[in-house]
Design an enzyme around this catalytic site. Structure first.
Site, PDB file in Angstrom:
ATOM      1  N   ASP A 149     -18.938 -13.928 -45.754  1.00 43.60           N
ATOM      2  CA  ASP A 149     -18.087 -13.408 -44.691  1.00 43.60           C
ATOM      3  C   ASP A 149     -17.689 -14.558 -43.775  1.00 43.60           C
ATOM      4  O   ASP A 149     -18.330 -15.613 -43.738  1.00 43.60           O
ATOM      5  CB  ASP A 149     -18.752 -12.256 -43.929  1.00 43.60           C
ATOM      6  CG  ASP A 149     -19.940 -12.681 -43.077  1.00 43.60           C
ATOM      7  OD1 ASP A 149     -19.795 -13.621 -42.277  1.00 43.60           O
ATOM      8  OD2 ASP A 149     -21.010 -12.063 -43.205  1.00 43.60           O
ATOM      9  N   PHE A 161     -23.774   2.851 -39.520  1.00 44.81           N
ATOM     10  CA  PHE A 161     -23.068   3.810 -40.351  1.00 44.81           C
ATOM     11  C   PHE A 161     -23.537   3.807 -41.793  1.00 44.81           C
ATOM     12  O   PHE A 161     -22.974   4.526 -42.618  1.00 44.81           O
ATOM     13  CB  PHE A 161     -21.555   3.526 -40.285  1.00 44.81           C
ATOM     14  CG  PHE A 161     -20.979   3.816 -38.936  1.00 44.81           C
ATOM     15  CD1 PHE A 161     -20.527   5.083 -38.617  1.00 44.81           C
ATOM     16  CD2 PHE A 161     -20.911   2.828 -37.970  1.00 44.81           C
ATOM     17  CE1 PHE A 161     -20.001   5.357 -37.361  1.00 44.81           C
ATOM     18  CE2 PHE A 161     -20.392   3.090 -36.714  1.00 44.81           C
ATOM     19  CZ  PHE A 161     -19.934   4.360 -36.410  1.00 44.81           C
ATOM     20  N   ASP A 211     -11.303  -2.996 -36.112  1.00 44.97           N
ATOM     21  CA  ASP A 211     -12.546  -3.784 -36.002  1.00 44.97           C
ATOM     22  C   ASP A 211     -12.377  -5.133 -36.685  1.00 44.97           C
ATOM     23  O   ASP A 211     -13.209  -5.553 -37.485  1.00 44.97           O
ATOM     24  CB  ASP A 211     -13.716  -3.011 -36.614  1.00 44.97           C
ATOM     25  CG  ASP A 211     -15.066  -3.522 -36.115  1.00 44.97           C
ATOM     26  OD1 ASP A 211     -15.107  -4.132 -35.021  1.00 44.97           O
ATOM     27  OD2 ASP A 211     -16.081  -3.333 -36.810  1.00 44.97           O
ATOM     28  N   GLY A 253     -26.021  -1.202 -40.979  1.00 42.69           N
ATOM     29  CA  GLY A 253     -25.591  -0.952 -39.611  1.00 42.69           C
ATOM     30  C   GLY A 253     -25.742   0.509 -39.276  1.00 42.69           C
ATOM     31  O   GLY A 253     -26.369   1.278 -40.006  1.00 42.69           O
TER      32      GLY A 253
END
Length: 347
Positions: free
Chosen positions: A178, A99, A217, A97
């Site tokens: 996930d 980051f 988040d 992503g």
């Protein structure tokens, strides 16, 4: 963080229980309009003679714990990076992503699965200090606060600062998925399965709150399910900040999970905003989709349509969490006591 090795250029390990299969820290926010409120900049380096703030060779941190055994050698950047390869076998990419990137890895000393998160240093905007005075990225400081052996939060095992990257080693279950993929594979979750996973998420949020940490988040992609045990684990604190009683005027997180008070007024309070994201999460669990269309501007008179197959208690809980006025949303404690969470069917 007692027991930190004194020299700067060493691994820093964090205390945690004996390593069990845990979560990879998948990459963080889709967008951060601005970072956490405090701190706004990196604390001044305590090492004299640096050419610029943060100019280090191979700084790292460790405390005695389940991570690789402490190494007393001083490790300049090249040696530190080489040491990383000596301790771990890096495998496939788990996520990428804005980051950084996360890779599956194996600890060579005992074959334990871990996740290695690599974040470019120039993307780390917020720094703070660990209890021993060490300057570290805010994400690491927050992880240090919540990585206390609590099973519902990803455990930071150790971290390393290189000239161009921050490296974090975290727990990872051998068989995990996930929650976004977990839901997608099933279409939607039964209320029984959703209730158990949702309760675990609430417990993780409660743990973070008790540690003074706001995740910011919460979404299916940041919750990992251990397929062997059913344990849910909150991961990725890259958008996190300190919990405060006053309003936040900067947003960090995923826009489609931001509360309406941020969209309409440009401010939000941490706890009610968390309840809003939890309402979206529960809706995704039991309905298989986000309650609001992408790009939809939620109006104050919106009517949330829910499937008739859902129990009235489940529908009521979702609607309470997604109440437009933040002061009308339930507290975290209210959610634990809700009839649906207690599996109580009202007449």
């Amino acid at each position: 963080m007692t027991g930190v090795i004194g020299k700067k250029k060493r691994w820093r390990r964090h205390p945690a229980p004996p390593l069990k299969p845990r979560s990879p820290a998948v990459i963080g926010c889709e967008r951060a309009a601005a970072g956490p409120e405090p701190p706004l900049s990196r604390p001044k380096e305590r090492t004299p003679g640096d050419a610029r703030p943060g100019a280090v060779e191979g700084r790292s941190g460790a405390v005695p714990g389940p991570g690789p055994s402490a190494d007393s050698r001083v490790s300049p950047a090249g040696k530190a990076q080489h040491g990383l390869k000596e301790q771990y076998r890096v495998g496939s990419l788990l996520g990428r992503g804005g980051f950084g990137s996360v890779f599956a890895a194996t600890r060579l000393s005992d074959g334990a699965p871990v996740a290695i998160k690599r974040v470019p240093r120039n993307r780390v905007r917020h720094w703070d200090q660990l209890p021993d005075g060490t300057s570290a990225p805010l994400e690491i400081v927050l992880l240090h606060k919540v990585s206390t052996g609590f099973p519902g939060v990803a455990q930071l095992l150790e971290w390393l600062e290189l000239p161009n990257d921050i490296i974090m080693v975290l727990e990872r279950p051998e068989r995990c998925q996930d929650l976004w993929h977990f839901i997608r594979a099933r279409g939607f979750l039964s209320e029984e399965v959703a209730r158990e996973l949702f309760r675990q998420v609430l417990e993780a949020v409660q743990h973070c709150t008790s540690c003074g940490v706001l995740h910011r988040d919460i979404k299916p992609g940041n919750i990992l399910v251990d397929l062997a045990t059913g344990q849910a684990k909150l991961i990725d604190f890259g958008c996190g900040t300190y919990l405060q009683d006053t309003a936040y005027t900067h947003f960090a997180g995923t826009p489609s999970y931001s509360p309406p008070e941020w969209t309409h007024f440009g401010w939000y309070y941490g706890k009610p905003a968390t309840i809003w994201s939890l309402g979206i999460l529960l809706h995704q669990m039991v309905c298989g989709e986000h309650p609001f269309r992408k790009g939809q501007n939620i109006s104050w008179d919106h009517q949330l349509l829910l499937p008739e197959r859902l129990s009235q208690e489940c529908q009521d809980l979702i609607r309470r969490c997604l109440t437009m006025l933040d002061v009308d949303r339930p507290s975290l404690e209210d959610l634990f006591c809700d009839p649906w969470m207690q599996d109580i069917h009202l007449p």
